[in-house]
Design an enzyme around this catalytic site. Structure first.
Site, short mmCIF file in Angstrom:
data_model
loop_
_atom_site.label_atom_id
_atom_site.label_comp_id
_atom_site.label_asym_id
_atom_site.label_seq_id
_atom_site.Cartn_x
_atom_site.Cartn_y
_atom_site.Cartn_z
N HIS A 290 -7.05 -0.76 8.39
CA HIS A 290 -6.54 -0.87 6.49
C HIS A 290 -5.27 -0.77 6.89
CE1 HIS A 290 -6.80 -0.07 2.24
NE2 HIS A 290 -5.21 -0.57 2.68
N ASP B 143 -1.87 0.23 6.82
CA ASP B 143 -1.34 -0.04 5.63
C ASP B 143 -0.27 -0.67 5.34
OD1 ASP B 143 -2.67 -1.12 2.70
OD2 ASP B 143 -1.72 1.47 2.19
N ASN B 144 0.82 -1.05 5.32
CA ASN B 144 1.72 -1.75 4.52
C ASN B 144 2.60 -1.50 6.07
OD1 ASN B 144 0.67 -1.72 1.73
ND2 ASN B 144 1.46 -3.76 1.85
N LYS C 299 1.06 -9.55 3.98
CA LYS C 299 1.93 -9.36 2.76
C LYS C 299 2.86 -9.10 4.16
CE LYS C 299 -0.03 -7.14 -0.76
NZ LYS C 299 -1.62 -6.63 -0.50
N HIS D 11 -2.02 -4.96 6.00
CA HIS D 11 -1.83 -5.92 5.45
C HIS D 11 -1.08 -7.28 5.96
CE1 HIS D 11 -3.64 -4.44 1.01
NE2 HIS D 11 -3.10 -3.30 1.54
N GLU E 197 -5.00 4.31 -6.04
CA GLU E 197 -4.05 4.83 -5.96
C GLU E 197 -2.84 5.13 -6.56
OE1 GLU E 197 -2.64 1.26 -2.91
OE2 GLU E 197 -0.95 2.07 -2.30
N HIS F 40 -9.67 -0.38 -2.55
CA HIS F 40 -8.38 0.12 -2.95
C HIS F 40 -8.99 1.32 -3.82
CE1 HIS F 40 -6.55 -2.63 0.32
NE2 HIS F 40 -5.27 -2.14 -0.14
ZN ZN Z 1 -3.76 -1.33 1.63
#
Ligand code: ZN
Length: 433
Positions: A75, A327-328, A80, A77, A229, A226
């Protein structure tokens, strides 16, 4: 240390029970055993308990250093990633992240911009020892037409180094435009991607979920959500996803990320949700670093009191597949991070208590996400399998997880790779306001 010939024997490698297949050994209380690993032609030819007490002639003595399979990050991104310098999160909140990222996407995400940042991210992930990575791809019109071709090019360019998977990302309300969403599902299917949405407690959630499942069934796609959250205990979309999976008879893989609000809900609600999640066969991924950053963020100069992670222990106890992931990275959703799955595992150990006992938690960054991503042979060490592993300095969990292990050795197809990390300055020209 690792011969360039790619043919050698490692003695006294400390391997973990949970991610080493077919090794007949007595494992210690931390799950470790010492083994000899023989490598040739890019494969592990054998893993066996050392017969003699002396290191065999010609073998490389690892002296008990830990060897883990390469990581699987399910997972992320990377579309981004690294926009922080030009678009920081003004206050560290989820809303701040959503707005800042949306504005940056509209203004700046050309194919070149996305490609260069993706490539930067993949170089970091590869250098840290990641072998496979799934990224979500912002697919709000017209971005899907820009980013999906970039993803396909990037996947080809990185094949053999990082196995790349893509899942589309849009708010569930985007599914209301059925004509557009069906076209997106077709595009995702053409790219052999995964169908993904962000679920919110919208009044027509069940109907929209049914449509998402119908499209996934039509195109034979796996799903990636997602969900929840937020700290809002009224957010129960995880349960809604499980129910939709059951009544649609969905047979593909479903991965659900975040599920933060579950940790705030009353037990009776939690138990019902977990029953359904288990029955529907959903896999869950927690994103401890991003959750720590965004959840319980306070703008009134008070201190966060909640970690933001979901109920992984309760899930695992019920046989639900659980993973953690990056994640990010350096974007408005998370100001930090470098796609280093050892950092994620270290953070997860602290935030989620992956210790005392460690048990099979190492699977959460290796074998379990590999299974969810349908990557046979990834995330384990096994005789006959690919020689893709990471050699650490640490000889125990406390040694491994106390230092960044920046000097780890990443072995791919039997050979040590160049672990040079990309220089941030490479992206400077993309960061000009
Ligand atoms: Zn995410």
């Amino acid at each position: 240390m690792i011969p360039a010939s790619g043919s050698y024997r490692l003695a006294n490698a400390r391997v973990h029970q949970s991610v080493t297949l077919g090794l007949a050994a007595t494992f210690d209380s931390d799950g470790f055993a010492l083994a000899d690993i023989t490598v040739a032609d890019g494969k592990i030819s054998s893993i066996a308990v050392q017969a003699a007490s002396k290191v065999p002639a010609g073998a490389i003595d690892l002296a008990g250093r830990i060897v883990l399979p390469c990581f699987v990050d399910c997972h992320t991104h990377i579309d981004k990633g690294h926009i922080w310098p030009r678009k920081p999160n003004p206050d560290g909140t989820f809303t701040g992240a959503l707005n800042a990222t949306g504005a940056d996407r509209v203004a700046r995400w050309s194919a070149e911009d996305v490609a260069r940042r993706m490539d930067f991210s993949l170089r970091s992930a590869y250098a840290h020892g990641t072998r496979a990575l799934r990224t979500h791809i912002d697919s709000v019109a017209p971005q899907e037409e820009i980013s999906w071709p970039v993803f396909e090019t990037m996947r080809e360019a990185w094949r053999g180094r990082v196995e790349l998977q893509g899942a589309c990302l849009l708010g569930i309300e985007g599914v209301r435009d059925k004509k557009w969403f069906d076209r997106l599902a077709k595009r995702v299917a053409a790219a052999k991607g995964v169908l993904g949405v962000v679920t919110y407690m919208v009044p027509d959630l069940e109907e929209l979920l049914d449509h998402v499942f119908a499209q996934a069934i039509k195109h034979g796609l796996d799903l990636d959500f997602h969900a929840d959250e937020t700290d809002d205990i009224a957010a129960i979309s995880l349960k809604k996803i499980a129910e939709a999976a059951l009544w649609n008879g969905f047979e593909g893989n479903i991965l659900v990320g975040h599920c933060c609000s579950l940790a705030r809900q009353p037990d009776i609600e939690v138990l019902d949700t977990l029953d359904k999640v288990a029955k529907a066969g959903l896999a869950i991924v927690s994103l401890p670093m991003c959750n720590l950053y965004l959840q319980d963020r306070r703008t009134d100069q008070t201190t966060p009191r909640w970690r933001g992670v979901t109920l992984l222990h309760e899930m695992k106890a019920r046989g639900i597949a659980v993973a953690v992931a990056s994640d990010n990275t350096r974007d408005p959703f998370h100001a930090y991070g470098d796609l280093d799955m050892l950092e994620v595992y270290r953070m997860a150990t602290r935030v989620l208590h992956f210790d005392h006992p460690v048990g099979d938690w190492p699977q959460a960054v290796t074998a379990t996400p590999a299974h969810v991503m349908r990557l046979d042979g990834f995330g384990t060490l096994t005789a006959g399998g690919d020689a893709d592993f990471v050699l650490f300095k640490g000889r125990s969990w406390t040694e491994l997880l106390s230092r960044p292990e920046s000097d780890r050795i990443v072995v791919r197809a039997g050979r040590a790779i160049d672990r040079q990390l990309p220089d941030y300055a490479e992206l400077d020209e993309l960061m000009v306001e």
